[in-house]
Design a protein around this motif. Structure first.
Motif, PDB file in Angstrom:
ATOM      1  N   THR A 435     -50.193  15.276  16.133  1.00  0.00           N
ATOM      2  CA  THR A 435     -49.540  15.663  17.393  1.00  0.00           C
ATOM      3  C   THR A 435     -48.779  14.474  17.954  1.00  0.00           C
ATOM      4  O   THR A 435     -49.351  13.398  18.140  1.00  0.00           O
ATOM      5  CB  THR A 435     -50.569  16.160  18.413  1.00  0.00           C
ATOM      6  N   VAL A 436     -47.481  14.674  18.238  1.00  0.00           N
ATOM      7  CA  VAL A 436     -46.616  13.620  18.787  1.00  0.00           C
ATOM      8  C   VAL A 436     -46.122  14.082  20.147  1.00  0.00           C
ATOM      9  O   VAL A 436     -45.465  15.131  20.260  1.00  0.00           O
ATOM     10  CB  VAL A 436     -45.422  13.321  17.861  1.00  0.00           C
ATOM     11  N   HIS A 437     -46.447  13.295  21.207  1.00  0.00           N
ATOM     12  CA  HIS A 437     -45.995  13.587  22.563  1.00  0.00           C
ATOM     13  C   HIS A 437     -44.743  12.775  22.848  1.00  0.00           C
ATOM     14  O   HIS A 437     -44.684  11.571  22.527  1.00  0.00           O
ATOM     15  CB  HIS A 437     -47.077  13.238  23.582  1.00  0.00           C
ATOM     16  N   LEU A 438     -43.744  13.392  23.499  1.00  0.00           N
ATOM     17  CA  LEU A 438     -42.498  12.716  23.851  1.00  0.00           C
ATOM     18  C   LEU A 438     -42.543  12.308  25.317  1.00  0.00           C
ATOM     19  O   LEU A 438     -42.905  13.107  26.190  1.00  0.00           O
ATOM     20  CB  LEU A 438     -41.297  13.633  23.600  1.00  0.00           C
ATOM     21  N   LEU A 439     -42.156  11.046  25.574  1.00  0.00           N
ATOM     22  CA  LEU A 439     -42.066  10.545  26.939  1.00  0.00           C
ATOM     23  C   LEU A 439     -40.665  10.779  27.469  1.00  0.00           C
ATOM     24  O   LEU A 439     -39.677  10.627  26.758  1.00  0.00           O
ATOM     25  CB  LEU A 439     -42.398   9.050  26.976  1.00  0.00           C
ATOM     26  N   ASP A 440     -40.600  11.126  28.765  1.00  0.00           N
ATOM     27  CA  ASP A 440     -39.309  11.485  29.361  1.00  0.00           C
ATOM     28  C   ASP A 440     -38.478  10.249  29.664  1.00  0.00           C
ATOM     29  O   ASP A 440     -38.996   9.209  30.074  1.00  0.00           O
ATOM     30  CB  ASP A 440     -39.544  12.271  30.660  1.00  0.00           C
ATOM     31  N   VAL A 441     -37.167  10.365  29.452  1.00  0.00           N
ATOM     32  CA  VAL A 441     -36.185   9.372  29.912  1.00  0.00           C
ATOM     33  C   VAL A 441     -35.164  10.136  30.740  1.00  0.00           C
ATOM     34  O   VAL A 441     -34.981  11.355  30.578  1.00  0.00           O
ATOM     35  CB  VAL A 441     -35.504   8.647  28.731  1.00  0.00           C
ATOM     36  N   ASN A 442     -34.496   9.403  31.628  1.00  0.00           N
ATOM     37  CA  ASN A 442     -33.563  10.054  32.540  1.00  0.00           C
ATOM     38  C   ASN A 442     -32.236  10.298  31.822  1.00  0.00           C
ATOM     39  O   ASN A 442     -31.261   9.564  31.983  1.00  0.00           O
ATOM     40  CB  ASN A 442     -33.348   9.181  33.787  1.00  0.00           C
ATOM     41  N   ASP A 443     -32.190  11.391  31.074  1.00  0.00           N
ATOM     42  CA  ASP A 443     -31.002  11.701  30.288  1.00  0.00           C
ATOM     43  C   ASP A 443     -30.343  13.019  30.707  1.00  0.00           C
ATOM     44  O   ASP A 443     -29.472  13.531  30.010  1.00  0.00           O
ATOM     45  CB  ASP A 443     -31.347  11.767  28.804  1.00  0.00           C
ATOM     46  N   ASN A 444     -30.769  13.563  31.869  1.00  0.00           N
ATOM     47  CA  ASN A 444     -30.179  14.810  32.356  1.00  0.00           C
ATOM     48  C   ASN A 444     -29.786  14.652  33.815  1.00  0.00           C
ATOM     49  O   ASN A 444     -30.611  14.260  34.659  1.00  0.00           O
ATOM     50  CB  ASN A 444     -31.169  15.981  32.234  1.00  0.00           C
ATOM     51  N   ALA A 445     -28.522  14.924  34.107  1.00  0.00           N
ATOM     52  CA  ALA A 445     -28.055  14.896  35.486  1.00  0.00           C
ATOM     53  C   ALA A 445     -28.443  16.207  36.172  1.00  0.00           C
ATOM     54  O   ALA A 445     -28.570  17.250  35.528  1.00  0.00           O
ATOM     55  CB  ALA A 445     -26.538  14.708  35.527  1.00  0.00           C
ATOM     56  N   PRO A 446     -28.642  16.177  37.497  1.00  0.00           N
ATOM     57  CA  PRO A 446     -28.930  17.423  38.211  1.00  0.00           C
ATOM     58  C   PRO A 446     -27.781  18.423  38.028  1.00  0.00           C
ATOM     59  O   PRO A 446     -26.617  18.039  37.951  1.00  0.00           O
ATOM     60  CB  PRO A 446     -29.061  16.982  39.673  1.00  0.00           C
ATOM     61  N   GLN A 447     -28.136  19.684  37.980  1.00  0.00           N
ATOM     62  CA  GLN A 447     -27.132  20.728  37.801  1.00  0.00           C
ATOM     63  C   GLN A 447     -27.316  21.807  38.879  1.00  0.00           C
ATOM     64  O   GLN A 447     -28.424  22.268  39.126  1.00  0.00           O
ATOM     65  CB  GLN A 447     -27.270  21.373  36.411  1.00  0.00           C
ATOM     66  N   PHE A 448     -26.171  22.149  39.531  1.00  0.00           N
ATOM     67  CA  PHE A 448     -26.169  23.262  40.471  1.00  0.00           C
ATOM     68  C   PHE A 448     -25.924  24.563  39.706  1.00  0.00           C
ATOM     69  O   PHE A 448     -25.200  24.569  38.710  1.00  0.00           O
ATOM     70  CB  PHE A 448     -25.078  23.080  41.531  1.00  0.00           C
ATOM     71  N   PRO A 449     -26.506  25.679  40.166  1.00  0.00           N
ATOM     72  CA  PRO A 449     -26.237  26.959  39.492  1.00  0.00           C
ATOM     73  C   PRO A 449     -24.764  27.351  39.521  1.00  0.00           C
ATOM     74  O   PRO A 449     -24.280  28.043  38.648  1.00  0.00           O
ATOM     75  CB  PRO A 449     -27.093  27.962  40.283  1.00  0.00           C
ATOM     76  N   GLN A 450     -24.028  26.896  40.575  1.00  0.00           N
ATOM     77  CA  GLN A 450     -22.617  27.201  40.709  1.00  0.00           C
ATOM     78  C   GLN A 450     -21.841  25.912  40.937  1.00  0.00           C
ATOM     79  O   GLN A 450     -22.384  24.953  41.496  1.00  0.00           O
ATOM     80  CB  GLN A 450     -22.377  28.163  41.893  1.00  0.00           C
ATOM     81  N   SER A 451     -20.595  25.916  40.529  1.00  0.00           N
ATOM     82  CA  SER A 451     -19.748  24.749  40.780  1.00  0.00           C
ATOM     83  C   SER A 451     -19.015  24.865  42.100  1.00  0.00           C
ATOM     84  O   SER A 451     -18.473  23.872  42.601  1.00  0.00           O
ATOM     85  CB  SER A 451     -18.729  24.601  39.640  1.00  0.00           C
ATOM     86  N   PHE A 452     -18.978  26.061  42.685  1.00  0.00           N
ATOM     87  CA  PHE A 452     -18.237  26.267  43.930  1.00  0.00           C
ATOM     88  C   PHE A 452     -19.004  27.289  44.763  1.00  0.00           C
ATOM     89  O   PHE A 452     -19.347  28.369  44.281  1.00  0.00           O
ATOM     90  CB  PHE A 452     -16.831  26.787  43.619  1.00  0.00           C
ATOM     91  N   TYR A 453     -19.312  26.925  45.994  1.00  0.00           N
ATOM     92  CA  TYR A 453     -20.038  27.822  46.892  1.00  0.00           C
ATOM     93  C   TYR A 453     -19.116  28.220  48.044  1.00  0.00           C
ATOM     94  O   TYR A 453     -18.513  27.350  48.685  1.00  0.00           O
ATOM     95  CB  TYR A 453     -21.282  27.143  47.471  1.00  0.00           C
ATOM     96  N   THR A 454     -18.999  29.498  48.285  1.00  0.00           N
ATOM     97  CA  THR A 454     -18.272  30.005  49.441  1.00  0.00           C
ATOM     98  C   THR A 454     -19.286  30.581  50.411  1.00  0.00           C
ATOM     99  O   THR A 454     -20.017  31.513  50.079  1.00  0.00           O
ATOM    100  CB  THR A 454     -17.263  31.085  49.028  1.00  0.00           C
ATOM    101  N   ILE A 455     -19.323  29.991  51.624  1.00  0.00           N
ATOM    102  CA  ILE A 455     -20.319  30.382  52.623  1.00  0.00           C
ATOM    103  C   ILE A 455     -19.564  30.890  53.844  1.00  0.00           C
ATOM    104  O   ILE A 455     -18.719  30.183  54.397  1.00  0.00           O
ATOM    105  CB  ILE A 455     -21.228  29.205  53.000  1.00  0.00           C
ATOM    106  N   ARG A 456     -19.856  32.108  54.242  1.00  0.00           N
ATOM    107  CA  ARG A 456     -19.219  32.692  55.422  1.00  0.00           C
ATOM    108  C   ARG A 456     -20.134  32.518  56.626  1.00  0.00           C
ATOM    109  O   ARG A 456     -21.314  32.864  56.555  1.00  0.00           O
ATOM    110  CB  ARG A 456     -18.914  34.177  55.200  1.00  0.00           C
ATOM    111  N   VAL A 457     -19.558  31.967  57.711  1.00  0.00           N
ATOM    112  CA  VAL A 457     -20.328  31.696  58.922  1.00  0.00           C
ATOM    113  C   VAL A 457     -19.640  32.413  60.070  1.00  0.00           C
ATOM    114  O   VAL A 457     -18.437  32.233  60.295  1.00  0.00           O
ATOM    115  CB  VAL A 457     -20.427  30.186  59.210  1.00  0.00           C
ATOM    116  N   MET A 458     -20.396  33.264  60.769  1.00  0.00           N
ATOM    117  CA  MET A 458     -19.842  33.962  61.918  1.00  0.00           C
ATOM    118  C   MET A 458     -19.654  32.975  63.058  1.00  0.00           C
ATOM    119  O   MET A 458     -20.525  32.143  63.341  1.00  0.00           O
ATOM    120  CB  MET A 458     -20.782  35.094  62.338  1.00  0.00           C
ATOM    121  N   GLU A 459     -18.481  33.011  63.691  1.00  0.00           N
ATOM    122  CA  GLU A 459     -18.242  32.108  64.816  1.00  0.00           C
ATOM    123  C   GLU A 459     -19.263  32.369  65.920  1.00  0.00           C
ATOM    124  O   GLU A 459     -19.912  33.401  65.959  1.00  0.00           O
ATOM    125  CB  GLU A 459     -16.821  32.263  65.343  1.00  0.00           C
ATOM    126  N   ASN A 460     -19.377  31.389  66.816  1.00  0.00           N
ATOM    127  CA  ASN A 460     -20.359  31.421  67.902  1.00  0.00           C
ATOM    128  C   ASN A 460     -21.786  31.331  67.363  1.00  0.00           C
ATOM    129  O   ASN A 460     -22.729  31.842  67.960  1.00  0.00           O
ATOM    130  CB  ASN A 460     -20.209  32.679  68.770  1.00  0.00           C
TER     131      ASN A 460
END
Length: 797
Positions: A435-460
């Motif tokens: 059994t060989v266990h792998l140790l983690d290295v920081n080789d993955n950047a954070p990823q958002f589910p979407q590249s562009f978010y459109t958020i509608r905000v009602m005035e007031n």
């Protein structure tokens, strides 16, 4: 003396009591129903009974009947149930009562016969009957079934019985001396338990009433087994291959004879027959109950090449039946020693970015056998990212190395199975798992589910309200997975994004820090970054587009005709005004957008509805006919301007019109003649000065606007140009004839279009206005080729 008189009177009237009057009614007759008119039936006067003492003696059944002295009617107090009143089911059921009338004393005997109705369905005292019948029973055998019960009498009681369809059973009905019917279940066809173990029948009792009623009972016939099936093996001969030196206790095979019977008739006992040799019985044992054949002695290929066992299976029935089979065991020569794997060294933990070609383990293999049985080879079963190499100087020495890049996020650990196999016949093998266990290295950047978010905000919106949750994912572990969120700084109109929005650094929740006004700001575009805590840290960002959604939060403002706060607009018109003449034009502005700013006009109050008309789209008030001498001199018009929001907002203006008997020309006439005022009159002088000032300010504003526009990036969508108005950031159409711009300067004059398109000065407006209204005739659209004259107006915001 009194006793003698009473006896005399009773004896004198006694013959009248000897006659019996009988009535008949069906049971369950409704309460209040009249049974009989005793006055008429007994020859009595109804009116005379009221003044005489009448006693109704109904014995124990008084709760069912009563007597009306006024009418002489005998009526039912409570419903009668014949089965309750006469539980013994007699042919006749009577209620007896006496009517005693005094002065003179008379006694009448009355019998009320209760006739039966079919109000009870037959039923069985047991709705489930279970019978045990042997499968060896012969056709014609009879089995008694329970009788049905029906509390009704006569034709309403049970008439017959029926049995559900069955190819094995039928019923016969016998009638006793007392008329009672008895039901027998008769077997018509032989039973086979192995084919059908349980027969489910339904016995139905049917009465003769109208409508017919019935009741059912379930008849469960369980077929009892007889020993009519011998045990059977699925094969007559079984052939087994076994190697020599098989350990004692090894299971050779498990015999499984089947018997279709049940109980003791299906319980089987296994045994060797006389045809099985004593030598064979010394090497193998047979379990009498389970049929398992196991090794109990040494199997030696050189001593005996095969064994034959003759076995019988016998059931435990009264007259047992049996079946037989033969088991042949072929002995194969074997490779006696298994090869071995020896792990010399191993790295059980490595980083996931370990270099390809790195050595994970050193392995030796061996086999104590000689010849082909001692020749061994090592293979890797899984996984394929790894491989093994042998040393040229040491053929039995191997290295386990990494053959391709590893990724902990894909496979966090590996179970590497090494298999060693010799060349014997049959070959023997052994395996070992590393059994060989792998140790983690920081080789993955954070990823958002979407590249562009459109958020509608009602005035007031409320400050601090949650707008959205922008959560990124990082497949790394521990600190390499811990994410921090922040807004990438950007200034809009000298305002930092961090003063408008806030993001929770731990979970990515985005909040609004202020209340937005659609009429001031319509959208924001900025970036949010997610950064992990690795070393070095990795990050990614996402674009956020905040769109402010308009609410109907601005009421229309009436800018024409102008009047001071709360005042009434007063207008004077000649009584000779023609039909269709323009009396006034109401213009309202709404700083909301799209449908919230679309304004329609309606009369709220009007002195004479036949005299004036109001265009709901452009607000023009025109005469529908000429004034007559009957029309009042003063006309009061209340106009409401209502937007298209939900709910709608509105504003009103009151116009007081006064007709004048003067030679003043009508508005239509004024528009037909050119303006011929003295250019040096006071009003024209003010007009020239005002127009010059406004033109100068307008020119300065245009220049400043051009400079600002050149310094700012171009918007995504340019505002459509409008004729006769200053181009602004937003042009909204009011109805289909008015364009509104909130960035132009005030024109100080109200210009109303007339029938022929010429312009007439109506009245001045206050300074400081910030609206420009461009009036375009309906239906012309916003084209540059329009030839219609337009009127402009500003009003303070």
């Amino acid at each position: 003396m009194r006793f003698c008189i009473a006896v005399f009177v009773l004896c004198a009237t006694w013959p009248a009591a000897l006659s019996v009057t009988r009535y008949s009614i069906p049971e369950e007759k409704e309460r209040g129903s009249v049974v009989a008119n005793l006055a008429a039936d007994l020859g009595l006067e109804p009116g005379g009974l009221a003044q005489r003492e009448v006693k109704l003696d109904i014995f124990s059944n008084k709760k069912y009947l009563d007597f009306n002295k006024k009418t002489g009617e005998l009526y039912i107090v409570e419903k009668m149930d014949r089965e309750y009143l006469c539980p013994a089911k007699p042919a006749s059921c009577f209620l007896k009562l006496d009517v005693i009338i005094e002065s003179p004393l008379r006694i009448f005997n009355i019998e009320l016969g209760i006739t039966d109705i079919n109000d009870n369905a037959p039923h069985f005292r047991r709705d489930r009957v279970e019978l045990d019948v042997s499968e060896s029973a012969t056709p014609g055998e009879r089995f008694s079934l329970p009788n049905g019960v029906d509390p009704d009498v006569g034709i309403n009681t049970i008439k017959t019985y029926k049995l559900s369809v069955s190819e094995h059973f039928t019923i016969e009905i016998q009638t006793g001396s007392d008329g009672t019917q008895y039901v027998d279940l008769v077997l018509t066809k032989s039973l086979d338990r192995e084919q059908t173990a349980v027969h489910n029948l339904i016995l139905t009792a049917v009465d003769g009433g109208v409508p017919v009623r019935s009741g059912t009972a379930n008849i469960i016939v369980r077929v009892q087994d007889t020993n009519d099936n011998p045990p059977r093996f699925d094969k007559q001969t079984y052939t087994i291959n076994m190697t020599e030196n098989t350990p004692i206790g090894t299971l050779v095979m498990k015999l499984n004879a089947s018997d279709l019977d049940e109980g003791l008739n299906s319980e089987i006992v296994y045994s060797f027959t006389l045809y099985t040799s004593e030598k064979t019985q010394e090497v193998f044992s047979l379990n009498h109950n389970t049929g398992e054949i196991t090794v109990k002695g040494t199997i030696d290929y050189e001593d005996m090449k095969f064994y034959e066992m003759h076995i019988e299976a016998r059931d435990k029935g009264t007259h047992p039946l049996l079946g037989q089979c033969k088991v042949v065991v072929n002995v194969k020569d074997m490779n006696d020693n298994y090869p071995e794997i020896i792990i010399q060294s191993v790295k059980n933990t490595v980083e996931e970015n370990v270099a390809v070609g790195s050595v994970i383990a050193l392995v030796d293999i061996s086999d104590r056998d000689t010849g082909d049985n001692g020749k061994v080879s090592l293979t890797i079963h899984r996984p394929m990212p790894f491989t093994i190499n042998t040393s040229s100087d040491r053929p039995m020495h191997y290295k386990l190395i990494v053959s391709e890049p590893l990724d902990r996020e894909t496979v966090p650990e590996y179970d590497i199975t090494l298999i060693v196999t010799d060349a014997g016949m049959p070959p023997l093998s052994d395996n070992e798992t590393i059994t060989v266990h792998l140790l983690d290295v920081n080789d993955n950047a954070p990823q958002f589910p979407q590249s562009f978010y459109t958020i509608r905000v009602m005035e007031n919106n409320a400050p601090g309200a949650l707008l959205s949750s922008l959560t990124a994912f990082d497949p790394d572990l521990h600190e390499n997975q811990y994410l921090v969120y922040f807004i990438i700084e950007k200034e809009i109109a000298n305002t930092s994004m961090s003063m408008l929005f806030s993001i929770n650094p731990e979970n990515g929740n985005l909040y609004a820090l202020k209340t937005f006004d659609y009429e001031i700001e319509k959208e924001f575009l900025f970036h949010i970054e997610a950064r992990d805590s690795g070393s070095p840290p990795l990050s990614s960002n996402v674009t956020v587009h905040i769109i402010i959604v308009d609410q109907n939060d601005n009421a229309p403002v009436i800018v024409s005709p102008w009047r001071a706060q709360g005042s009434v607009v007063e207008e004077k018109i000649p009584r000779s005004t023609d039909k269709g003449s323009l009396v006034a034009k109401v213009i309202a502005l709404d700083t909301d957008s799209v449908h919230n700013s679309r304004i329609t006009y309606q009369f709220l109050q009007v002195t004479d509805a036949t005299l004036f008309s109001l265009d709901q789209y452009n607000g023009e008030i025109r005469t529908m006919r000429m004034f007559s001498y009957r029309d009042p001199r003063h006309q009061r018009l209340v106009v409401v301007a209502k937007d298209n929001g939900e709910p709608a907002l509105s504003a009103t203006v009151t116009i007081k019109l006064t007709t004048m008997e003067t030679a003043v020309k009508a508005y239509s006439d004024m528009t037909e003649e050119p303006l011929e005022y003295d250019i040096f009159s006071d009003i024209n002088l003010y007009l020239v000065i005002g127009l010059g000032s406004v033109s100068f300010l307008l020119l300065i504003t245009i220049l400043v606007t051009i400079v600002i526009k050149c310094q700012k990036p171009k918007p995504s969508k340019a505002a459509p140009p409008s004729r006769n108005s200053v181009i602004s950031e937003r042009n909204s159409t009011i109805a289909d004839s008015t364009l509104v711009s909130n960035d132009a300067y005030w024109y100080s004059l109200f210009l109303a279009e007339t029938r022929k398109g010429k312009l007439v000065v109506r009245q001045p407006l206050p300074k400081g206005s910030r609206y420009i209204v461009s009036s375009i005739p309906r239906g012309t659209g916003l084209t540059d080729t329009s030839d219609s004259a337009a009127s402009t107006l500003q009003y303070p915001k």
